[in-house]
Design a protein around this motif. Structure first.
Motif, PDB file in Angstrom:
ATOM      1  N   SER A  35       0.978  -1.311   0.173  1.00 37.61           N
ATOM      2  CA  SER A  35      -0.056   0.039  -0.273  1.00 37.61           C
ATOM      3  C   SER A  35       0.843   1.112  -0.071  1.00 37.61           C
ATOM      4  O   SER A  35       0.605   2.327  -0.701  1.00 37.61           O
ATOM      5  N   ILE A  36       1.842   1.305   0.847  1.00 39.60           N
ATOM      6  CA  ILE A  36       2.726   2.470   0.594  1.00 39.60           C
ATOM      7  C   ILE A  36       3.523   2.422  -0.643  1.00 39.60           C
ATOM      8  O   ILE A  36       3.540   3.597  -1.151  1.00 39.60           O
ATOM      9  N   THR A  88     -16.997  -1.670  -5.883  1.00 43.19           N
ATOM     10  CA  THR A  88     -16.451  -2.259  -4.767  1.00 43.19           C
ATOM     11  C   THR A  88     -17.058  -1.749  -3.554  1.00 43.19           C
ATOM     12  O   THR A  88     -17.100  -2.756  -2.632  1.00 43.19           O
ATOM     13  N   ALA A  89     -17.690  -0.576  -3.101  1.00 46.76           N
ATOM     14  CA  ALA A  89     -18.208  -0.074  -2.185  1.00 46.76           C
ATOM     15  C   ALA A  89     -19.497  -0.665  -1.782  1.00 46.76           C
ATOM     16  O   ALA A  89     -20.499  -0.670  -2.548  1.00 46.76           O
ATOM     17  N   CYS A 132     -11.297   1.304  -1.012  1.00 46.32           N
ATOM     18  CA  CYS A 132     -12.432   0.454  -1.270  1.00 46.32           C
ATOM     19  C   CYS A 132     -12.225  -0.813  -2.143  1.00 46.32           C
ATOM     20  O   CYS A 132     -12.479  -1.855  -1.922  1.00 46.32           O
ATOM     21  N   LEU A 133     -11.123  -0.396  -2.841  1.00 46.56           N
ATOM     22  CA  LEU A 133     -10.305  -1.856  -3.715  1.00 46.56           C
ATOM     23  C   LEU A 133      -9.803  -2.701  -2.875  1.00 46.56           C
ATOM     24  O   LEU A 133     -10.070  -4.012  -3.162  1.00 46.56           O
ATOM     25  N   LYS A 134      -9.104  -2.372  -1.777  1.00 51.10           N
ATOM     26  CA  LYS A 134      -8.464  -3.363  -1.052  1.00 51.10           C
ATOM     27  C   LYS A 134      -9.479  -3.982  -0.147  1.00 51.10           C
ATOM     28  O   LYS A 134      -9.356  -5.163   0.205  1.00 51.10           O
ATOM     29  N   LYS A 135     -10.556  -3.264   0.252  1.00 57.53           N
ATOM     30  CA  LYS A 135     -11.380  -4.064   1.124  1.00 57.53           C
ATOM     31  C   LYS A 135     -12.353  -4.929   0.259  1.00 57.53           C
ATOM     32  O   LYS A 135     -12.777  -6.015   0.779  1.00 57.53           O
ATOM     33  N   TYR A 136     -12.481  -4.688  -0.824  1.00 64.03           N
ATOM     34  CA  TYR A 136     -13.365  -5.534  -1.673  1.00 64.03           C
ATOM     35  C   TYR A 136     -12.465  -6.788  -1.941  1.00 64.03           C
ATOM     36  O   TYR A 136     -13.224  -7.855  -1.902  1.00 64.03           O
TER      37      TYR A 136
END
Length: 302
Positions: free
Chosen positions: A60-61, A106-107, A227-231
């Motif tokens: 992510s960084i 994604t959300a 949102c993409l990472k949570k999805y």
């Protein structure tokens, strides 16, 4: 006779560890017995980290470093008149449409009313930005370009240093926590840097396009990637690796030394820092025992 009786009762009385019980008869206030150190625990709160997991979390960084690098590339090409006004406006519309499309897919908590609210706010924001673009165009006319470049570089570094890499700059749909103070300071630093760069452009339409592009990236790119990472974490990894490859290719065309610097930063963030974090865990030493502050528990009954 009385002294022997009191000695016998005091020796038979057992010491107890109490929080607020006062002095116990027959014992000093600082008395401890042989069972005092039996409750000592070593490194109870030390988290054992996995090398692969730390490396995946550090993606992510690197992802956001590449996003900021692409923004700086657009600034550079716009200042050198390589990017035209038409291309920049098409890029703004494409990014805005792609961001809304990703959010819509994604959300989970994103409704039509919330999406319409976002669209109305962005339309008002874009209109106000276009009206104010002549002011931004002449904002730093009396300041030298070297000072603008030095100040912009400092603000970008401050933005990267204070940015929240695990969250979003704006509150995501369904999220319980709002952005932190340091995240807001980081966002303000990026906005000021965008205004400084835009004020050195030759036309007002370029000023509008660059500021709109920068605000879209700094405001909504962290929201979209969050949102993409949570999805889907796998989709997040694929997007990050494609973004890294694209950024490295673009930087290589601009300057080979900058390419080496960016590649070294990505290697340092994704490989050296995780390895360093795992190694220093061996030297962490923590002791917990009965000398710690007591945590009182109250049983409330009806």
């Amino acid at each position: 006779m009385e002294n022997s009786i009191t000695r016998r009762t005091s020796t038979q009385r057992r010491w107890r560890k109490v929080a607020y019980g006062g002095m116990q008869p027959g014992f000093d206030d600082n008395h401890t017995d042989e069972t005092f150190l039996e409750e000592m625990v070593m490194n109870a709160n030390v988290v054992k980290r996995d090398m692969l997991k730390v490396m995946l979390d550090s993606v992510s960084i690197s992802q956001y470093l590449c996003i900021v690098a692409l923004v700086v590339l657009v600034w550079t090409y716009t200042l050198s008149s390589t990017i035209t006004e038409k291309f920049l406006l098409v890029l703004d519309v494409t990014l805005l449409g792609s961001g809304f499309f990703v959010l819509l897919l994604t959300a989970k908590m994103l409704s039509f009313n919330l999406l319409l609210n976002y669209a109305i706010k962005i339309s008002f924001f874009t209109t106000g930005l276009y009206v104010l673009s002549p002011i931004y165009h002449t904002l730093t006319r009396s300041i030298s370009s070297d000072s603008i470049l030095a100040l912009t570089t400092s603000l970008v570094i401050l933005h990267l240093f204070l940015h929240n890499y695990s969250g979003s700059t704006v509150k995501a749909p369904g999220a319980l926590e709002s952005p932190t103070l340091t995240s807001n300071i980081s966002l303000n630093a990026s906005i000021v840097a965008s205004l400084l760069i835009a004020s050195r452009l030759p036309s007002r339409l370029l000023v509008f396009g660059v500021i709109l592009f920068s605000l879209q990236v700094f405001l909504f790119a962290p929201l979209v990637t969050y949102c993409l990472k949570k999805y889907s974490f796998r989709l997040h990894l694929w997007f990050s690796f494609v973004l890294m490859g694209t950024t490295l290719g673009c930087v290589y065309k601009l300057h080979k030394l900058l390419f080496v610097f960016l590649l070294g930063m990505l290697v340092f963030v994704n490989l050296v820092c995780p390895y360093w974090l795992i190694r220093i865990q061996e030297y962490k030493f923590e002791i917990n025992g009965p000398w710690d502050e007591a945590k009182l528990c109250f049983n409330i009954t009806d």
